[in-house]
Scaffold this motif. Structure first.
Motif, PDB file in Angstrom:
ATOM      1  N   THR A   1       0.915  -1.261  -0.073  1.00  0.00           N
ATOM      2  CA  THR A   1      -0.046  -0.200  -0.066  1.00  0.00           C
ATOM      3  C   THR A   1       0.876   1.171  -0.042  1.00  0.00           C
ATOM      4  N   LEU A   2       0.426   2.340  -0.212  1.00  0.00           N
ATOM      5  CA  LEU A   2       0.930   3.693  -0.258  1.00  0.00           C
ATOM      6  C   LEU A   2       1.547   3.786   1.162  1.00  0.00           C
ATOM      7  N   GLN A   3       0.674   3.641   2.113  1.00  0.00           N
ATOM      8  CA  GLN A   3       1.280   3.962   3.601  1.00  0.00           C
ATOM      9  C   GLN A   3       2.426   2.996   3.917  1.00  0.00           C
ATOM     10  N   GLU A   4       2.645   1.593   3.167  1.00  0.00           N
ATOM     11  CA  GLU A   4       3.637   0.639   3.638  1.00  0.00           C
ATOM     12  C   GLU A   4       4.806   1.492   2.624  1.00  0.00           C
ATOM     13  N   ILE A   5       4.825   1.891   1.573  1.00  0.00           N
ATOM     14  CA  ILE A   5       5.918   2.612   0.768  1.00  0.00           C
ATOM     15  C   ILE A   5       6.297   3.792   1.559  1.00  0.00           C
ATOM     16  N   ASP A   6       5.566   4.535   2.240  1.00  0.00           N
ATOM     17  CA  ASP A   6       5.733   5.831   2.961  1.00  0.00           C
ATOM     18  C   ASP A   6       6.661   5.219   4.143  1.00  0.00           C
ATOM     19  N   SER A   7       6.291   4.159   4.704  1.00  0.00           N
ATOM     20  CA  SER A   7       7.170   3.765   5.762  1.00  0.00           C
ATOM     21  C   SER A   7       8.355   3.251   5.390  1.00  0.00           C
ATOM     22  N   LEU A   8       8.414   2.666   4.498  1.00  0.00           N
ATOM     23  CA  LEU A   8       9.982   2.200   3.711  1.00  0.00           C
ATOM     24  C   LEU A   8      10.822   3.681   3.628  1.00  0.00           C
ATOM     25  N   LEU A   9      10.056   4.327   3.100  1.00  0.00           N
ATOM     26  CA  LEU A   9      10.748   5.676   2.752  1.00  0.00           C
ATOM     27  C   LEU A   9      11.302   6.526   4.194  1.00  0.00           C
ATOM     28  N   LEU A  10      10.292   6.283   5.154  1.00  0.00           N
ATOM     29  CA  LEU A  10      10.734   6.876   6.545  1.00  0.00           C
ATOM     30  C   LEU A  10      11.859   6.151   7.006  1.00  0.00           C
ATOM     31  N   THR A  11      11.807   4.566   6.867  1.00  0.00           N
ATOM     32  CA  THR A  11      13.033   3.937   7.349  1.00  0.00           C
ATOM     33  C   THR A  11      14.378   4.110   6.564  1.00  0.00           C
ATOM     34  N   GLU A  12      14.410   4.581   5.125  1.00  0.00           N
ATOM     35  CA  GLU A  12      15.389   4.837   4.437  1.00  0.00           C
ATOM     36  C   GLU A  12      16.033   6.281   4.864  1.00  0.00           C
ATOM     37  N   SER A  13      14.917   7.109   5.128  1.00  0.00           N
ATOM     38  CA  SER A  13      15.454   8.429   5.484  1.00  0.00           C
ATOM     39  C   SER A  13      16.283   8.729   6.888  1.00  0.00           C
ATOM     40  N   VAL A  14      15.849   7.873   7.720  1.00  0.00           N
ATOM     41  CA  VAL A  14      16.457   7.493   8.985  1.00  0.00           C
ATOM     42  C   VAL A  14      18.006   7.120   8.626  1.00  0.00           C
ATOM     43  N   VAL A  15      18.272   5.932   7.724  1.00  0.00           N
ATOM     44  CA  VAL A  15      19.374   5.774   7.588  1.00  0.00           C
ATOM     45  C   VAL A  15      20.354   6.741   6.817  1.00  0.00           C
ATOM     46  N   LEU A  16      19.655   7.367   6.032  1.00  0.00           N
ATOM     47  CA  LEU A  16      20.410   8.626   5.040  1.00  0.00           C
ATOM     48  C   LEU A  16      20.420   9.702   6.012  1.00  0.00           C
ATOM     49  N   GLY A  17      19.744   9.899   7.226  1.00  0.00           N
ATOM     50  CA  GLY A  17      19.684  11.195   7.986  1.00  0.00           C
ATOM     51  C   GLY A  17      19.227  12.302   7.524  1.00  0.00           C
ATOM     52  N   VAL A  18      18.069  12.013   6.760  1.00  0.00           N
ATOM     53  CA  VAL A  18      17.377  13.291   6.225  1.00  0.00           C
ATOM     54  C   VAL A  18      16.022  13.029   6.571  1.00  0.00           C
ATOM     55  N   SER A  19      15.418  14.372   6.674  1.00  0.00           N
ATOM     56  CA  SER A  19      13.592  14.452   6.849  1.00  0.00           C
ATOM     57  C   SER A  19      12.958  14.220   5.487  1.00  0.00           C
ATOM     58  N   VAL A  20      12.093  13.553   5.543  1.00  0.00           N
ATOM     59  CA  VAL A  20      10.976  13.217   4.509  1.00  0.00           C
ATOM     60  C   VAL A  20       9.576  13.478   4.987  1.00  0.00           C
ATOM     61  N   VAL A  21       8.961  14.416   3.979  1.00  0.00           N
ATOM     62  CA  VAL A  21       7.432  14.536   4.161  1.00  0.00           C
ATOM     63  C   VAL A  21       6.885  14.224   2.958  1.00  0.00           C
ATOM     64  N   THR A  22       5.588  13.154   3.253  1.00  0.00           N
ATOM     65  CA  THR A  22       5.215  12.631   1.872  1.00  0.00           C
ATOM     66  C   THR A  22       3.663  13.107   1.771  1.00  0.00           C
ATOM     67  N   GLN A  23       3.148  13.333   0.537  1.00  0.00           N
ATOM     68  CA  GLN A  23       1.877  13.878   0.235  1.00  0.00           C
ATOM     69  C   GLN A  23       1.372  13.270  -1.180  1.00  0.00           C
ATOM     70  N   GLN A  24       0.324  12.777  -1.037  1.00  0.00           N
ATOM     71  CA  GLN A  24      -0.470  12.197  -2.166  1.00  0.00           C
ATOM     72  C   GLN A  24      -1.572  13.034  -2.707  1.00  0.00           C
TER      73      GLN A  24
END
Ligand code: DQA
Length: 152
Positions: free
Chosen positions: A30-53
């Motif tokens: 789901t889109l929510q699951e993709i957003d949560s993958l991105l959130l995990t990736e953002s923590v690894v990368l040390g950046v902040s991510v805001v998602t909007q659909q």
């Protein structure tokens, strides 16, 4: 230490239906699951991510306008607007925020009307065909670019 990089992730029309929508093409997440993958990736990368659909072209354009001086990068899957929207491309060109275009499916393996992207000429690059991983790869590529090209 330099300020943390902020990235706006924009999902275009019909991507709210991921999971249900043609899973043989777009996968089962789901889109929510993709957003949560991105959130995990953002923590690894040390950046902040805001998602909007949004399913509305104008809302996506407004989000791009508001990102000016707020986000350092944009990651966008414009969905079908990729192939039709001069207006979204113009908005990205106007704000001049480094942008990476992503697609779940390989748009070049599909119908010919999906082979053209209005976003591609205004993006740093495009990642297409890796399912949900396209987003994570795109985020990594965007952050790498932003770190290599800090704004003066
Ligand atoms: C898409 C590809 C587009 O052609 C399509 O209209 C979408 C999704 C993708 O992620 O593969 O909505 O952008």
């Amino acid at each position: 230490m330099s300020a943390q990089i902020s990235v706006l992730v924009l999902h275009g029309p019909n991507l709210n239906l991921l999971g249900l929508r043609e899973p043989q093409i777009y996968g089962s997440l789901t889109l929510q699951e993709i957003d949560s993958l991105l959130l995990t990736e953002s923590v690894v990368l040390g950046v902040s991510v805001v998602t909007q659909q949004s399913n509305q072209e104008g809302t996506l354009i407004d989000a791009i306008h508001s990102s000016y001086q707020q986000y350092q990068g944009i990651l966008i899957n414009a969905g079908a607007y990729t192939h039709t929207s001069v207006a979204i491309a113009d908005a990205l060109k106007a704000v001049r925020i480094p942008t990476v275009e992503v697609h779940l499916s390989n748009i070049y393996q599909r119908e010919s009307f999906r082979h053209h992207s209005y976003i591609a000429p205004v993006a740093i690059g495009q990642i297409s065909g890796f399912g949900a991983q396209s987003y994570c790869l795109g985020l990594r590529a965007l952050v790498g670019y932003l770190r290599d090209n800090p704004k003066l």
